[in-house]
Design an enzyme around this catalytic site. Structure first.
Site, PDB file in Angstrom:
ATOM      1  N   CYS A 267       0.744  -1.198  -0.182  1.00 47.92           N
ATOM      2  CA  CYS A 267       0.096   0.002   0.089  1.00 47.92           C
ATOM      3  C   CYS A 267       0.892   1.266  -0.036  1.00 47.92           C
ATOM      4  O   CYS A 267       1.070   2.055  -0.995  1.00 47.92           O
ATOM      5  CB  CYS A 267      -0.870   0.142   1.217  1.00 47.92           C
ATOM      6  SG  CYS A 267      -2.145  -1.215   1.414  1.00 47.92           S
TER       7      CYS A 267
HETATM    8  N1  SAJ Z   1       6.401   2.567   8.757  1.00 41.60           N
HETATM    9  C1  SAJ Z   1       7.578   3.223   9.380  1.00 41.60           C
HETATM   10  N2  SAJ Z   1       7.274   4.149  10.031  1.00 41.60           N
HETATM   11  C2  SAJ Z   1       5.964   4.259  10.575  1.00 41.60           C
HETATM   12  C3  SAJ Z   1       4.762   3.700  10.063  1.00 41.60           C
HETATM   13  C4  SAJ Z   1       5.173   2.576   9.167  1.00 41.60           C
HETATM   14  O1  SAJ Z   1       8.725   3.245   8.709  1.00 41.60           O
HETATM   15  O2  SAJ Z   1       5.718   5.253  11.371  1.00 41.60           O
HETATM   16  C5  SAJ Z   1       6.835   1.333   7.747  1.00 41.60           C
HETATM   17  C6  SAJ Z   1       6.453  -0.111   8.184  1.00 41.60           C
HETATM   18  O3  SAJ Z   1       7.643  -0.485   8.921  1.00 41.60           O
HETATM   19  C7  SAJ Z   1       6.094  -0.856   6.862  1.00 41.60           C
HETATM   20  C8  SAJ Z   1       5.566   0.353   6.062  1.00 41.60           C
HETATM   21  O4  SAJ Z   1       6.092   1.788   6.504  1.00 41.60           O
HETATM   22  O5  SAJ Z   1       7.284  -1.057   6.288  1.00 41.60           O
HETATM   23  C9  SAJ Z   1       3.964   0.451   5.982  1.00 41.60           C
HETATM   24  O6  SAJ Z   1       3.645   0.259   7.110  1.00 41.60           O
HETATM   25  P1  SAJ Z   1       2.067   0.288   7.654  1.00 41.60           P
HETATM   26  O7  SAJ Z   1       1.716   0.371   9.000  1.00 41.60           O
HETATM   27  O8  SAJ Z   1       1.566   1.658   6.903  1.00 41.60           O
HETATM   28  O9  SAJ Z   1       1.285  -1.037   7.206  1.00 41.60           O
HETATM   29  P2  SAJ Z   1       0.627  -1.335   5.672  1.00 41.60           P
HETATM   30  O10 SAJ Z   1       1.247  -1.399   4.659  1.00 41.60           O
HETATM   31  O11 SAJ Z   1      -0.004  -2.705   6.183  1.00 41.60           O
HETATM   32  O12 SAJ Z   1      -0.481  -0.176   5.858  1.00 41.60           O
HETATM   33  C10 SAJ Z   1      -1.931  -0.435   6.110  1.00 41.60           C
HETATM   34  C11 SAJ Z   1      -2.549   0.546   5.258  1.00 41.60           C
HETATM   35  N3  SAJ Z   1      -3.907   0.256   5.290  1.00 41.60           N
HETATM   36  C12 SAJ Z   1      -4.611   0.389   3.952  1.00 41.60           C
HETATM   37  O13 SAJ Z   1      -4.006   0.824   3.014  1.00 41.60           O
HETATM   38  C13 SAJ Z   1      -5.840  -0.260   4.081  1.00 41.60           C
HETATM   39  C14 SAJ Z   1      -2.301   2.039   5.639  1.00 41.60           C
HETATM   40  O14 SAJ Z   1      -3.510   2.804   5.211  1.00 41.60           O
HETATM   41  C15 SAJ Z   1      -2.703   1.932   7.278  1.00 41.60           C
HETATM   42  O15 SAJ Z   1      -2.348   3.223   7.793  1.00 41.60           O
HETATM   43  C16 SAJ Z   1      -1.588   0.952   7.891  1.00 41.60           C
HETATM   44  O16 SAJ Z   1      -1.978  -0.257   7.491  1.00 41.60           O
HETATM   45  C17 SAJ Z   1      -1.698   0.945   9.393  1.00 41.60           C
HETATM   46  O17 SAJ Z   1      -1.948   2.202   9.914  1.00 41.60           O
HETATM   47  O18 SAJ Z   1      -1.453   0.102  10.004  1.00 41.60           O
END
Ligand code: SAJ
Length: 431
Positions: A267
């Protein structure tokens, strides 16, 4: 076996049975619908017929055993459906350009079976304009039907958050847009019948497509902000994590994000490119979104350089030194490695003639070591790329036992102060 028709239940067909389509199919099947799941992956369908899945999600695994779900690779059942929901991937190519082939292929497969009064809903994440300029023309041209008159078209972007035990397909608020009022009304009525969440009607398909892209671009730029701070504060000797935790004491208008070795998943690192490319085609250049992507894409290299810096500080030669990379999944407690930063870290280290061993308990097939001890054995340095619980509890004692000299905490998930005065060179991202 012929698909049996439950006379009293409307048929919902879900195209694409991955992280988005399968939980949705299982949810809808628990409601008052007959669900038929379609996927082009015959192996996936064969597993699902045996109530098995590669998705390591406890709820999905449990629901598969108890929920009646017809699955097939055949698109014919679409002719029996009242509602058809498209949940196929929307990845990017290696050059970061959007890849809409799965969406186009799903539409070409479904169009021949489309008939009057059916509702087609897209749940996949796309840039504004895809529903009206890509999906609608394919469906109309191949069915000789008119959207908004003969059949209906709506968009309800998925918001699945893999590995999240609190927010799931049934309780996450959703937004819905329609080609016209009837499409919108039908779609809202359907989601009201399956969700225990708020459903907000959005003005148009384009605005609904934009909601999801903006949500995820918002997250990407905020992560880029703290990642740039991490690279700056590393030079300044300031612990950014402490600073962010200080910022969170402000009870309003600060939303914490945390630095790390990179941004993975299907995403966050992908969705902004759909908007960047669509805007470019309309003569607008999203310099800020592009810069944020560049900063986040730089983090795996930054992490590898930090590792090499740590080895040099420890007086260890770089060439042929063994380094263990712990974690291949893009986020904790899941097996998904798509766009994972670990691949960039491994590539950068290997390009510096370092021997890399990898271990991820959720991804045994791609791990070079069968266990944590095997991965770390004889390693001069360890890089934590995913904050799996198996790694976050590792103490200096574990590393000292394996004579590890350098620990690079790519997710700032270890207790930094435990490493002081142990002789281990500890480096976090921004701390
Ligand atoms: N990450 C960071 N720093 C942060 C947050 C995340 O480096 O502060 C990295 C994570 O390690 C990962 C990547 O970014 O590698 C994505 O992390 P994520 O927590 O956003 O996880 P996703 O990709 O599963 O995102 C999903 C998304 N949901 C949908 O698209 C429906 C996103 O919109 C959500 O915000 C996210 O989950 C969430 O909040 O957990």
């Amino acid at each position: 076996m012929p698909i049996k028709q439950h006379k009293d239940k409307p048929v919902v067909v879900i195209i694409g049975l991955g992280y988005v389509g399968l939980p949705l199919a299982l949810l809808v099947a628990k409601k008052n619908y007959q669900v038929i799941g379609i996927d082009i992956d015959a192996e996936k369908i064969a597993k699902l017929k045996k109530q098995q899945t590669i998705i390591k999600d406890r709820q999905i695994i449990q629901d598969l055993k108890t929920t009646p779900l017809e699955v097939t690779t055949d698109f014919t059942p679409i002719s029996k459906a009242s509602i058809i929901i498209i949940c196929v991937p929307t990845p990017i190519y290696d050059n970061n350009l959007p890849n809409l082939e799965p969406i186009k292929s799903a539409c070409h497969n479904l169009a021949p079976f489309l008939h009057k009064n059916q509702l087609v809903i897209l749940e996949s994440t796309v840039n504004p304009g895809v529903c009206e300029n890509i999906i609608l023309p394919i469906l109309e041209q191949q069915s000789s039907l008119i959207g908004g008159k003969d059949f209906y078209l709506a968009h309800c972007p998925e918001r699945i958050n893999p590995g999240d035990s609190k927010w799931n397909v049934s309780n996450i608020n959703r937004v819905v847009g329609g080609l016209e009022i009837k499409s919108l009304t039908k779609a809202i009525k359907f989601y009201q019948s399956i969700l225990s969440a708020k459903i907000k009607a959005i003005g148009s398909l384009k605005e609904t497509e934009a909601v999801k892209i903006v949500e995820n671009s918002f997250r990407d730029i905020n992560i880029a902000f703290v990642n740039e701070l991490a690279m700056s504060f590393s030079q300044l000797g300031i612990d950014l994590v402490n600073v962010i935790n200080g910022c969170t004491t402000k009870p309003f208008s600060f939303l914490p994000h945390y630095p790390g070795c990179g941004v993975g998943g299907h995403c966050i690192p992908v969705d902004p490119y759909y908007l960047i490319e669509y805007a470019k085609k309309n003569n607008f250049f999203h310099n800020f979104l592009i810069l944020a992507r560049q900063i986040n894409n730089q983090m795996p290299q930054f992490t590898a350089e930090l590792t090499i810096k740590g080895l040099k500080e420890a007086g260890i030669p770089i060439k042929n030194t063994k380094v263990a990379v712990l974690g291949l999944a893009y986020k904790p407690e899941i097996a998904d490695c798509r766009e994972s930063p670990a691949w960039g870290i491994i590539k950068n280290l290997t390009n510096n003639n370092i021997t890399v061993m990898t271990y991820d308990p959720f991804v045994p097939d791609h791990s070079s070591a069968l266990s944590l001890d095997e991965a770390v054995k004889d390693a001069q340095a360890v890089v934590i790329a995913t904050a799996h619980k198996a790694f976050t509890k590792l103490s200096p004692k574990f590393f000292l036992k394996h004579q590890v000299k350098v620990v690079i905490d790519g997710r700032n998930c270890l207790t930094k102060k435990q490493f002081i005065d142990t002789g281990i060179i500890y480096k976090g991202i921004g701390r």
